[in-house]
Design an enzyme around this catalytic site. Structure first.
Site, PDB file in Angstrom:
ATOM      1  N   HIS A 166      -7.171   9.367  -2.311  1.00  0.00           N
ATOM      2  CA  HIS A 166      -6.769   9.704  -0.875  1.00  0.00           C
ATOM      3  C   HIS A 166      -7.570  10.609   0.377  1.00  0.00           C
ATOM      4  O   HIS A 166      -7.790   9.851   1.455  1.00  0.00           O
ATOM      5  CB  HIS A 166      -5.272  10.286  -0.919  1.00  0.00           C
ATOM      6  CG  HIS A 166      -4.409   9.867  -0.123  1.00  0.00           C
ATOM      7  ND1 HIS A 166      -2.911   9.707  -0.312  1.00  0.00           N
ATOM      8  CD2 HIS A 166      -4.312   9.560   1.353  1.00  0.00           C
ATOM      9  CE1 HIS A 166      -2.332   9.182   0.674  1.00  0.00           C
ATOM     10  NE2 HIS A 166      -3.249   9.193   1.759  1.00  0.00           N
ATOM     11  N   TYR A 191       3.346   9.823  -0.727  1.00  0.00           N
ATOM     12  CA  TYR A 191       4.651   9.128   0.009  1.00  0.00           C
ATOM     13  C   TYR A 191       5.765   9.571  -0.550  1.00  0.00           C
ATOM     14  O   TYR A 191       7.067   9.087  -0.043  1.00  0.00           O
ATOM     15  CB  TYR A 191       4.370   7.837   0.446  1.00  0.00           C
ATOM     16  CG  TYR A 191       3.003   7.395   0.836  1.00  0.00           C
ATOM     17  CD1 TYR A 191       2.414   8.455   1.507  1.00  0.00           C
ATOM     18  CD2 TYR A 191       2.610   6.013   0.989  1.00  0.00           C
ATOM     19  CE1 TYR A 191       1.108   7.966   2.229  1.00  0.00           C
ATOM     20  CE2 TYR A 191       1.355   5.723   1.851  1.00  0.00           C
ATOM     21  CZ  TYR A 191       0.633   6.636   2.200  1.00  0.00           C
ATOM     22  OH  TYR A 191      -0.464   6.417   2.938  1.00  0.00           O
ATOM     23  N   ASP A 225       1.051  -1.284   0.003  1.00  0.00           N
ATOM     24  CA  ASP A 225       0.104  -0.016  -0.077  1.00  0.00           C
ATOM     25  C   ASP A 225       0.784   1.248   0.073  1.00  0.00           C
ATOM     26  O   ASP A 225       1.584   1.607   1.055  1.00  0.00           O
ATOM     27  CB  ASP A 225      -0.870  -0.107   1.202  1.00  0.00           C
ATOM     28  CG  ASP A 225      -1.925   1.015   1.073  1.00  0.00           C
ATOM     29  OD1 ASP A 225      -3.008   0.926   0.689  1.00  0.00           O
ATOM     30  OD2 ASP A 225      -1.707   2.239   1.623  1.00  0.00           O
ATOM     31  N   LYS A 266      -2.637   6.052  -4.519  1.00  0.00           N
ATOM     32  CA  LYS A 266      -3.761   6.856  -4.176  1.00  0.00           C
ATOM     33  C   LYS A 266      -3.544   8.349  -4.975  1.00  0.00           C
ATOM     34  O   LYS A 266      -2.386   8.647  -5.147  1.00  0.00           O
ATOM     35  CB  LYS A 266      -3.666   7.126  -2.691  1.00  0.00           C
ATOM     36  CG  LYS A 266      -3.551   5.760  -2.072  1.00  0.00           C
ATOM     37  CD  LYS A 266      -3.945   6.153  -0.369  1.00  0.00           C
ATOM     38  CE  LYS A 266      -3.438   4.716   0.278  1.00  0.00           C
ATOM     39  NZ  LYS A 266      -2.031   4.692   0.782  1.00  0.00           N
TER      40      LYS A 266
HETATM   41  P1  NAD Z   1       0.897   1.742  11.763  1.00  0.00           P
HETATM   42  O1  NAD Z   1      -0.361   1.807  12.614  1.00  0.00           O
HETATM   43  O2  NAD Z   1       1.057   0.629  10.976  1.00  0.00           O
HETATM   44  O3  NAD Z   1       2.138   1.945  12.791  1.00  0.00           O
HETATM   45  C1  NAD Z   1       3.340   1.946  12.095  1.00  0.00           C
HETATM   46  C2  NAD Z   1       4.506   2.239  13.279  1.00  0.00           C
HETATM   47  O4  NAD Z   1       4.289   0.924  14.243  1.00  0.00           O
HETATM   48  C3  NAD Z   1       5.714   1.857  12.795  1.00  0.00           C
HETATM   49  O5  NAD Z   1       6.524   2.932  12.501  1.00  0.00           O
HETATM   50  C4  NAD Z   1       6.461   1.199  13.939  1.00  0.00           C
HETATM   51  O6  NAD Z   1       7.136   2.070  14.800  1.00  0.00           O
HETATM   52  C5  NAD Z   1       5.444   0.480  14.736  1.00  0.00           C
HETATM   53  N1  NAD Z   1       5.209  -0.869  14.858  1.00  0.00           N
HETATM   54  C6  NAD Z   1       5.176  -1.513  13.508  1.00  0.00           C
HETATM   55  N2  NAD Z   1       5.360  -2.983  14.029  1.00  0.00           N
HETATM   56  C7  NAD Z   1       5.584  -3.274  15.299  1.00  0.00           C
HETATM   57  C8  NAD Z   1       5.643  -4.162  16.142  1.00  0.00           C
HETATM   58  N3  NAD Z   1       5.598  -5.494  15.883  1.00  0.00           N
HETATM   59  N4  NAD Z   1       5.983  -3.808  17.220  1.00  0.00           N
HETATM   60  C9  NAD Z   1       6.032  -2.542  17.829  1.00  0.00           C
HETATM   61  N5  NAD Z   1       5.872  -1.471  16.819  1.00  0.00           N
HETATM   62  C10 NAD Z   1       5.535  -1.835  15.733  1.00  0.00           C
HETATM   63  O7  NAD Z   1       0.774   3.174  11.061  1.00  0.00           O
HETATM   64  P2  NAD Z   1       0.746   3.496   9.532  1.00  0.00           P
HETATM   65  O8  NAD Z   1       2.038   3.092   8.817  1.00  0.00           O
HETATM   66  O9  NAD Z   1       0.566   5.025   9.244  1.00  0.00           O
HETATM   67  O10 NAD Z   1      -0.397   2.588   8.828  1.00  0.00           O
HETATM   68  C11 NAD Z   1      -0.227   1.428   7.848  1.00  0.00           C
HETATM   69  C12 NAD Z   1      -0.354   1.757   6.406  1.00  0.00           C
HETATM   70  O11 NAD Z   1      -1.651   2.668   6.418  1.00  0.00           O
HETATM   71  C13 NAD Z   1       0.786   3.072   6.091  1.00  0.00           C
HETATM   72  O12 NAD Z   1       1.914   2.725   5.842  1.00  0.00           O
HETATM   73  C14 NAD Z   1      -0.038   3.518   4.672  1.00  0.00           C
HETATM   74  O13 NAD Z   1       0.327   2.670   3.851  1.00  0.00           O
HETATM   75  C15 NAD Z   1      -1.425   3.358   5.165  1.00  0.00           C
HETATM   76  N6  NAD Z   1      -1.880   4.833   5.599  1.00  0.00           N
HETATM   77  C16 NAD Z   1      -2.861   5.369   4.960  1.00  0.00           C
HETATM   78  C17 NAD Z   1      -3.383   6.731   5.220  1.00  0.00           C
HETATM   79  C18 NAD Z   1      -4.555   7.388   4.488  1.00  0.00           C
HETATM   80  O14 NAD Z   1      -4.778   8.359   4.658  1.00  0.00           O
HETATM   81  N7  NAD Z   1      -4.956   6.385   3.583  1.00  0.00           N
HETATM   82  C19 NAD Z   1      -2.756   7.307   6.379  1.00  0.00           C
HETATM   83  C20 NAD Z   1      -1.724   6.613   7.168  1.00  0.00           C
HETATM   84  C21 NAD Z   1      -1.233   5.523   6.617  1.00  0.00           C
END
Ligand code: NAD
Length: 275
Positions: free
Chosen positions: A108, A50, A45, A75
């Protein structure tokens, strides 16, 4: 390890667990996505904003994995909304990714202040008809935004990708999605590390009972709730941990105690107010 496939409302299928690349540095994206593909992820994704589509594309190419085994989402960014600009943005994303098509193209954010999301959606329908996007959907859309595009077009979005984690469980949008036959994707499934999700008693108790980490329990809660999820991590160890979630099952009681964490706590912007 077999990741379940979810059938979308247009007949295409999506792997329920994927890998997200928000805040993955463009310079590091190829290495990080290569690691994720080696770990076993087949659903990626990304988004134009990004800035890492090229790195994602390089990793895909270098992997040698057949295209049909991958599921790639990108997106349409806010400033590209509009009939012609959405088309140009799609072409540019495909060029950066080095692909002929994406599996899923999303608007998005609705950005109701711009009032261009319906127009953009009509272009997305054309992009789907032309095969540039196999499926089309939206992100951060609330019910009124969904109602507007459904009334003004002939396509119900395949998915709505929204902020969703135990403290912000989005029950209303989830039930509206179910009524529409539209799947929900979670962004920030681990709360983006912005609150102490992993210290919640419900997660810790379930983690101890199954001999797994609280992060694995959180991902499992999404999967058992029928949500499509793609946690992000730069560390290969955590990528593997987050992918290793098919060897245990949360009980009805454990699911209910995680459901009870919900307290309407956002970590990101409210789509009605985002600019
Ligand atoms: P997430 O909730 O996946 O959190 C990521 C953070 O969690 C990492 O930086 C890391 O520090 C921590 N983490 C990951 N695995 C872990 C583990 N096993 N143990 C402890 N800590 C851990 O947040 P995200 O990246 O914002 O969301 C996932 C995906 O959603 C994004 O990468 C992106 O592709 C998408 N996204 C979309 C939007 C949108 O507006 N559509 C906004 C934000 C994110």
């Amino acid at each position: 390890m077999t990741v379940p496939q979810i059938e979308l409302n247009d007949g295409n299928s999506i792997p329920q667990l994927g890998f997200g690349v928000f805040k993955v540095d463009p310079e590091e994206a190829e290495r990080i996505v290569s690691d994720a593909l080696e770990v076993g992820y087949r659903h990626l994704d990304t988004a134009m904003i990004y800035g890492n589509e090229q790195g994602v594309g390089n990793a895909i190419k270098a992997s040698g994995i057949p295209r049909e085994e991958l599921f790639i989402t990108t997106k349409l960014w806010n400033s590209d909304q509009g009939a012609d600009s959405a088309r140009d943005a799609m072409d540019l994303s495909l060029e950066k990714l080095g692909l002929d098509y994406v599996d899923l193209y999303l608007i998005h954010w609705p950005r109701p202040d711009l009032d261009l999301y319906l127009e953009s959606w009509l272009t997305m329908e054309q992009l789907k008809a032309e095969g540039k996007a196999r499926s089309i959907g939206v992100s951060n859309f609330h019910r009124p935004h969904l109602e507007k595009i459904i009334a003004g077009s002939s396509t119900v979005p395949a998915v709505d990708q929204i902020e969703l984690h135990p403290a912000f469980a989005q029950r209303d949008l989830r039930s509206y999605g179910a009524e529409l036959g539209m799947h929900i994707e979670a962004w920030g499934p681990l709360g983006q590390g912005k609150y102490d999700l992993f210290s919640e008693t419900a997660l810790q108790t379930a983690a101890e009972a199954h001999g797994v980490s609280p992060a694995q329990v959180a991902i499992r809660w999404h999967l058992q709730s029928g949500i499509i999820v793609f946690p992000k991590s730069n560390s290969r160890e955590r990528m593997a941990e987050n992918f290793d979630v098919f060897g245990f099952e949360l009980s009805t009681e454990q699911m209910a105690s995680i459901d009870a964490i919900d307290r309407d706590q956002r970590v990101g912007s409210n789509p009605d107010e985002a600019t």
